[in-house]
Every structure is written in structure tokens, then in C-alpha cells.
Design a protein around this motif. Sequence first.
Motif: not given
Length: 197
Positions: A61, A64-68, A70, A96
Motif C-alpha cells: 500500500t 502503491k500510494k507513493e507512485y500510483n 497497480k 488491483d
Amino acid sequence: MDIKVQPMGDYQTNCYIATIDGKDLIIDPGVDALRWIKTKVKNPIAILNTHGHFDHVWSNTAVKKEYNLKIYTPKDDNIMLQKDPYGMGMPPSCADVLINPDEEIELEGIKIKFHHFPGHTPGCSAIQINEHLFTGDFIFKGTIGRFDFPMSDASKMKQSINKVLKWEEDFHIYPGHGDKTTLKSEIHTLRQWEQSI
């Protein structure tokens, strides 16, 4: 292909960054992996999980959040990402894209095959990129992954070993723990395990 590796957390779980044509694939981001990843990637395009054990997916997570990005995970292990079945305080994540057994995908021109080798976990997979195989906790240098955990299955591990022993090609193996090896180097050990299970 350029491959970087860093062992993460108490279990020294290997996090890999595989770079092809300037594109970074992040494989098994374990405990506190983001700090290291941020110093090594320039163009990350995806997070790939070999299986769902906490020490391999802990930072899903956060990355994922740092680099957007999947998250691509074997579908039979997705429940482990969400439920923290071992009670380790793992931050939950959710795939995803759920990968079917032995599915091949293509990401920005890079072909990636998830070879399904259940036994250690129901969805345990080895991720093939060209002649490189990221085996998670299926094959290590000199041994194999444990199959006495909850959700492990000794009979399926035996079947998985039988499956890989039928392969004729060699691969560079990058395991979930420890040093890299080759499939040819591990054939004798795999045969010994297959006979003992």
C-alpha cells in the motif's frame, strides 16, 4: 535487464527492482521497503507479488500510494493481503489485478509470466521475465520453501516440484530469501525434495 535487490525486515525478505528499457518493476515490497525503493527507482510501472505472505507484501500500500501503481497478485493469495492471517500487524492492501494460475501479462511491452507453484501458499507463483525467474518462497538456493504453514499443502508442493522438473530450459533464479542461483543448479536438490515429500 538490471536487477537490484535488498533484504527487508527481520526475515530478510528480498525486495527486487527489475529494470527493463527504463521501466522499473517492483517485486515483493516487504517490511519498510519504500525507503529503499525511493532511492533506486526512476520510472516504476507496477508492483508484482509472488505470493501473499506478510513479509513479501508489507509495503504494497505504501509503494502503491507513493507512485500510483497497480498491484498484481496471484488470485488465490489475495485474501492474505487483506486479512493479516498471521497477526503480524501488516498494513492491509488489495490487489488491483488478480492473476490466474500460469497467466501471462504484458506491461508497457514487457512480457511477464506468473508460473503457478502452489504448496507454500495456494497462489504461490514464480514470476518470469525473460530468462529470469523470481521464485518467492518456492525455490531457494539449496532448498525449497516451507509447506507446514497454515494454508500450505505438502501434496501441492510435490506437484509443483514435479512441474518444474519437467522444464528443459534453464533460468536465473532470484528467491524470496538468500542468494540467487540457477534452475540447473537446483535440479538435484529439487529431486531429493520431490522424493522425500
